[in-house]
Design a protein around this motif. Sequence first.
Motif, PDB file in Angstrom:
ATOM      1  N   ILE A 112       1.180  -1.393  -0.002  1.00  0.00           N
ATOM      2  CA  ILE A 112       0.194  -0.241   0.068  1.00  0.00           C
ATOM      3  C   ILE A 112       1.452   1.383  -0.339  1.00  0.00           C
ATOM      4  CG2 ILE A 112      -0.088   0.704   2.385  1.00  0.00           C
ATOM      5  CD1 ILE A 112      -2.959   1.122  -0.221  1.00  0.00           C
ATOM      6  N   GLU A 113       2.110   1.256   0.334  1.00  0.00           N
ATOM      7  CA  GLU A 113       2.920   1.937   0.780  1.00  0.00           C
ATOM      8  C   GLU A 113       3.672   2.387  -1.094  1.00  0.00           C
ATOM      9  OE1 GLU A 113       3.199   4.500   3.022  1.00  0.00           O
ATOM     10  OE2 GLU A 113       1.736   2.517   4.123  1.00  0.00           O
ATOM     11  N   LYS A 114       3.363   1.916  -2.058  1.00  0.00           N
ATOM     12  CA  LYS A 114       3.836   2.060  -3.118  1.00  0.00           C
ATOM     13  C   LYS A 114       2.671   3.064  -4.277  1.00  0.00           C
ATOM     14  CE  LYS A 114       7.459  -1.922  -3.227  1.00  0.00           C
ATOM     15  NZ  LYS A 114       7.786  -2.475  -3.636  1.00  0.00           N
ATOM     16  N   GLU A 115       3.154   3.446  -5.099  1.00  0.00           N
ATOM     17  CA  GLU A 115       2.016   4.845  -5.757  1.00  0.00           C
ATOM     18  C   GLU A 115       1.327   3.031  -6.747  1.00  0.00           C
ATOM     19  OE1 GLU A 115      -0.059   6.832  -7.403  1.00  0.00           O
ATOM     20  OE2 GLU A 115       0.420   7.521  -5.482  1.00  0.00           O
ATOM     21  N   THR A 140      -6.105   6.961   7.459  1.00  0.00           N
ATOM     22  CA  THR A 140      -6.044   7.990   8.538  1.00  0.00           C
ATOM     23  C   THR A 140      -6.929   8.635   8.323  1.00  0.00           C
ATOM     24  OG1 THR A 140      -3.782   8.536   7.768  1.00  0.00           O
ATOM     25  CG2 THR A 140      -3.894   6.400   9.115  1.00  0.00           C
ATOM     26  N   ASP A 141      -7.189   9.942   7.472  1.00  0.00           N
ATOM     27  CA  ASP A 141      -7.940  10.246   7.347  1.00  0.00           C
ATOM     28  C   ASP A 141      -8.104  11.177   5.770  1.00  0.00           C
ATOM     29  OD1 ASP A 141      -5.754  12.090   6.032  1.00  0.00           O
ATOM     30  OD2 ASP A 141      -4.945  12.707   7.608  1.00  0.00           O
ATOM     31  N   GLU A 142      -9.059  12.283   6.090  1.00  0.00           N
ATOM     32  CA  GLU A 142      -9.417  12.411   4.541  1.00  0.00           C
ATOM     33  C   GLU A 142      -8.254  12.363   3.600  1.00  0.00           C
ATOM     34  OE1 GLU A 142     -12.048  16.019   4.520  1.00  0.00           O
ATOM     35  OE2 GLU A 142     -13.489  14.773   6.059  1.00  0.00           O
ATOM     36  N   ASP A 143      -7.416  13.437   3.658  1.00  0.00           N
ATOM     37  CA  ASP A 143      -6.077  12.978   2.464  1.00  0.00           C
ATOM     38  C   ASP A 143      -5.728  11.700   2.074  1.00  0.00           C
ATOM     39  OD1 ASP A 143      -6.432  15.753   2.075  1.00  0.00           O
ATOM     40  OD2 ASP A 143      -5.115  16.682   3.177  1.00  0.00           O
ATOM     41  N   ASN A 144      -5.744  10.756   2.914  1.00  0.00           N
ATOM     42  CA  ASN A 144      -4.898  10.084   2.620  1.00  0.00           C
ATOM     43  C   ASN A 144      -6.019   8.672   2.158  1.00  0.00           C
ATOM     44  OD1 ASN A 144      -4.095   6.431   4.751  1.00  0.00           O
ATOM     45  ND2 ASN A 144      -2.896   7.803   3.639  1.00  0.00           N
ATOM     46  N   LEU A 149      -7.710   6.229  -1.886  1.00  0.00           N
ATOM     47  CA  LEU A 149      -8.697   5.400  -3.524  1.00  0.00           C
ATOM     48  C   LEU A 149      -7.954   6.219  -5.130  1.00  0.00           C
ATOM     49  CD1 LEU A 149     -12.221   5.515  -3.858  1.00  0.00           C
ATOM     50  CD2 LEU A 149     -12.230   7.913  -3.604  1.00  0.00           C
ATOM     51  N   GLY A 150      -7.092   7.102  -5.074  1.00  0.00           N
ATOM     52  CA  GLY A 150      -6.652   7.125  -5.881  1.00  0.00           C
ATOM     53  C   GLY A 150      -6.164   5.772  -7.187  1.00  0.00           C
ATOM     54  N   LYS A 151      -5.217   5.413  -6.078  1.00  0.00           N
ATOM     55  CA  LYS A 151      -4.320   4.138  -6.406  1.00  0.00           C
ATOM     56  C   LYS A 151      -4.969   3.049  -6.811  1.00  0.00           C
ATOM     57  CE  LYS A 151      -0.349   4.961  -3.089  1.00  0.00           C
ATOM     58  NZ  LYS A 151       0.283   4.841  -1.429  1.00  0.00           N
ATOM     59  N   PHE A 152      -6.164   2.885  -6.034  1.00  0.00           N
ATOM     60  CA  PHE A 152      -7.541   1.900  -6.269  1.00  0.00           C
ATOM     61  C   PHE A 152      -7.765   1.602  -7.753  1.00  0.00           C
ATOM     62  CE2 PHE A 152      -8.629  -0.112  -2.007  1.00  0.00           C
ATOM     63  CZ  PHE A 152      -7.093   0.439  -1.385  1.00  0.00           C
ATOM     64  N   GLY A 153      -7.957   3.487  -8.065  1.00  0.00           N
ATOM     65  CA  GLY A 153      -9.196   3.598  -9.699  1.00  0.00           C
ATOM     66  C   GLY A 153      -8.191   3.643 -10.546  1.00  0.00           C
ATOM     67  N   LYS A 154      -6.987   3.913 -10.359  1.00  0.00           N
ATOM     68  CA  LYS A 154      -5.341   4.157 -11.593  1.00  0.00           C
ATOM     69  C   LYS A 154      -5.577   1.758 -11.723  1.00  0.00           C
ATOM     70  CE  LYS A 154      -2.427   7.514  -9.640  1.00  0.00           C
ATOM     71  NZ  LYS A 154      -0.539   6.627  -9.264  1.00  0.00           N
ATOM     72  N   PHE A 155      -6.495   0.628 -11.511  1.00  0.00           N
ATOM     73  CA  PHE A 155      -6.605   0.154 -12.033  1.00  0.00           C
ATOM     74  C   PHE A 155      -7.826   0.080 -12.129  1.00  0.00           C
ATOM     75  CE2 PHE A 155      -2.778  -0.732  -8.951  1.00  0.00           C
ATOM     76  CZ  PHE A 155      -2.505  -1.372  -9.503  1.00  0.00           C
ATOM     77  N   VAL A 156      -8.722   0.538 -12.764  1.00  0.00           N
ATOM     78  CA  VAL A 156      -9.641   0.657 -13.388  1.00  0.00           C
ATOM     79  C   VAL A 156      -9.851   1.271 -14.767  1.00  0.00           C
ATOM     80  CG1 VAL A 156     -12.779   1.361 -13.421  1.00  0.00           C
ATOM     81  CG2 VAL A 156     -10.964   0.840 -11.168  1.00  0.00           C
ATOM     82  N   HIS A 181      -8.598  -0.568  13.596  1.00  0.00           N
ATOM     83  CA  HIS A 181      -9.144   0.913  13.123  1.00  0.00           C
ATOM     84  C   HIS A 181      -9.726   0.935  11.507  1.00  0.00           C
ATOM     85  CE1 HIS A 181      -8.176   4.632  11.131  1.00  0.00           C
ATOM     86  NE2 HIS A 181      -8.216   4.283  10.265  1.00  0.00           N
ATOM     87  N   LEU A 182     -10.721   1.911  12.158  1.00  0.00           N
ATOM     88  CA  LEU A 182     -12.222   1.776  11.034  1.00  0.00           C
ATOM     89  C   LEU A 182     -11.927   3.883  10.614  1.00  0.00           C
ATOM     90  CD1 LEU A 182     -15.260   0.773  11.178  1.00  0.00           C
ATOM     91  CD2 LEU A 182     -13.433   0.028   9.677  1.00  0.00           C
ATOM     92  N   PHE A 183     -11.858   3.891   9.576  1.00  0.00           N
ATOM     93  CA  PHE A 183     -11.218   5.381   8.952  1.00  0.00           C
ATOM     94  C   PHE A 183     -12.946   6.246   9.250  1.00  0.00           C
ATOM     95  CE2 PHE A 183     -12.301   8.815   5.637  1.00  0.00           C
ATOM     96  CZ  PHE A 183     -11.398   9.606   6.353  1.00  0.00           C
ATOM     97  N   LYS A 184     -12.951   7.089   9.841  1.00  0.00           N
ATOM     98  CA  LYS A 184     -14.778   7.709  10.007  1.00  0.00           C
ATOM     99  C   LYS A 184     -15.205   8.431   8.912  1.00  0.00           C
ATOM    100  CE  LYS A 184     -17.521   9.407  13.766  1.00  0.00           C
ATOM    101  NZ  LYS A 184     -17.488   9.831  15.144  1.00  0.00           N
ATOM    102  N   TYR A 185     -15.938   8.070   8.674  1.00  0.00           N
ATOM    103  CA  TYR A 185     -17.079   8.860   7.090  1.00  0.00           C
ATOM    104  C   TYR A 185     -18.053   8.556   6.714  1.00  0.00           C
ATOM    105  CZ  TYR A 185     -16.766   4.944   3.719  1.00  0.00           C
ATOM    106  OH  TYR A 185     -16.901   3.567   3.415  1.00  0.00           O
TER     107      TYR A 185
END
Length: 230
Positions: A112-115, A140-144, A149-156, A181-185
């Motif tokens: 997950i640390e890699k682009e 961990t936060d909105e920016d993260n 999400l951007g990394k995942f989206g590149k595979f679509v 942990h869960l990120f709250k949104y």
Amino acid sequence: MTELRSAFSLPSATATRRLLDGDIKGDLLIDISLGPMVHQVFQIDVFFRDILLFRFMERGIIELQKWRNAQDDAFDWTHISSTMAELLGDSKQWELKDVLLKSKIKVVKCDIEKENLTDPLQLPQADCVTSVLMLDNISTDEDNYMSNLGKFGKFVKPGGHLLLVGALEGTYYMVGNQRMHLFKYDENFVKDALAKEGFTVTQCEVLPSKAGADLTDYKGIVFVAARKDK
């Protein structure tokens, strides 16, 4: 796996049937989900020729390989195989469905640390990417969250679909005695995040939480289908 399954509800049968009647199909499906869960793949595997499971933890990869190889100590997903075969109209064929699914699957270790999550592997874009709880767990936060999400989206591929299942307004879930942990949104946040990444939401459904208060504090499970426009 039993504790994790107890903490989170699956997408509803209504959402599943909508997928089965829709245009989400193609050659390649990529799943980027939490741990060794595979129930989300059972729901739509019949519409794809090949399936890649991206996993980040070695333990999850080991469990998936046990399941694929039908080892005695593998987690039993029979309840999912039989349910999905019934939804497809032939409950007697669940054993065949299970065998066919395993023949399509390959497991890919990711970072997950890699682009590029699969670096150094360069993989083709998929017709569909599914993800269950992974963004909630690693962000961990909105920016993260947006970065992941951007990394995942590149595979679509353009015109392809991203299917997300997440826990709304949650901060934790329990696996045994371990607090995770869960990120709250909220629902609007995930819709806005997808729009910023070039996706159009085509379906969104929220299921109220049915989990015990001691297992997790999320308020509902959100299911989102989105089409990549560019």
